[in-house]
Design a protein around this motif. Sequence first.
Motif, PDB file in Angstrom:
ATOM      1  N   LEU A  55       0.818  -1.212   0.000  1.00  0.00           N
ATOM      2  CA  LEU A  55       0.000   0.000   0.000  1.00  0.00           C
ATOM      3  C   LEU A  55       0.853   1.263   0.000  1.00  0.00           C
ATOM      4  CD1 LEU A  55      -2.594  -1.216   2.642  1.00  0.00           C
ATOM      5  CD2 LEU A  55      -2.905  -1.106   0.160  1.00  0.00           C
ATOM      6  N   PHE A  56       2.123   1.121   0.408  1.00  0.00           N
ATOM      7  CA  PHE A  56       3.051   2.255   0.447  1.00  0.00           C
ATOM      8  C   PHE A  56       4.031   2.241  -0.715  1.00  0.00           C
ATOM      9  CE2 PHE A  56       1.850   1.663   4.922  1.00  0.00           C
ATOM     10  CZ  PHE A  56       1.370   2.938   5.203  1.00  0.00           C
ATOM     11  N   GLY A  57       3.860   1.339  -1.636  1.00  0.00           N
ATOM     12  CA  GLY A  57       4.718   1.331  -2.804  1.00  0.00           C
ATOM     13  C   GLY A  57       5.700   0.183  -2.891  1.00  0.00           C
ATOM     14  N   GLY A  58       5.607  -0.785  -1.999  1.00  0.00           N
ATOM     15  CA  GLY A  58       6.463  -1.964  -2.145  1.00  0.00           C
ATOM     16  C   GLY A  58       7.452  -2.175  -1.027  1.00  0.00           C
ATOM     17  N   ASP A  59       8.652  -2.531  -1.392  1.00  0.00           N
ATOM     18  CA  ASP A  59       9.683  -2.962  -0.462  1.00  0.00           C
ATOM     19  C   ASP A  59      10.350  -1.774   0.231  1.00  0.00           C
ATOM     20  OD1 ASP A  59      11.432  -4.648   0.880  1.00  0.00           O
ATOM     21  OD2 ASP A  59      12.862  -4.692  -0.776  1.00  0.00           O
ATOM     22  N   ILE A  60       9.636  -1.143   1.164  1.00  0.00           N
ATOM     23  CA  ILE A  60      10.158   0.055   1.822  1.00  0.00           C
ATOM     24  C   ILE A  60      10.619  -0.200   3.254  1.00  0.00           C
ATOM     25  CG2 ILE A  60       8.813   1.614   0.377  1.00  0.00           C
ATOM     26  CD1 ILE A  60       6.910   1.885   2.857  1.00  0.00           C
TER      27      ILE A  60
END
Length: 133
Positions: A55-60
Amino acid sequence: MNFVSIRLITADLERLVRFYERLSGLRATRYTEDFAELITPACTLAIGSTRTLQLFGGDIARPADNHTAIIEFRVDDVDESFRRLKDVIGGALVQEPTTMPWGNRSLLFRDPDGTLVNFFTPVTKEAIAKFNR
């Protein structure tokens, strides 16, 4: 600005939620199978599964890879908390209750994902005044 929460990312949401429920004596609110919160009077501990990262753009963020933060809980009596929670803490103990130079008596251990957790009780006059303001 108002600091309201810390979120831990984990590969095993239920294990981490159960651990923090046992530590705090609070029931977590589970909003989905991937997200829960333990709400205290001062702050919220949010726990999200790795699936929430999409939901935040992936592998963060990487679960079980924290080497910089310590989650701290003020407790009424750190020595009593240590006696009561020895079986929960088990081999994850880092430091038994110790009075620190800044006036807090502190118990340091790791959660199941390795994040450092500090239970502390202000014990000096200055530390008590600081936390009672």
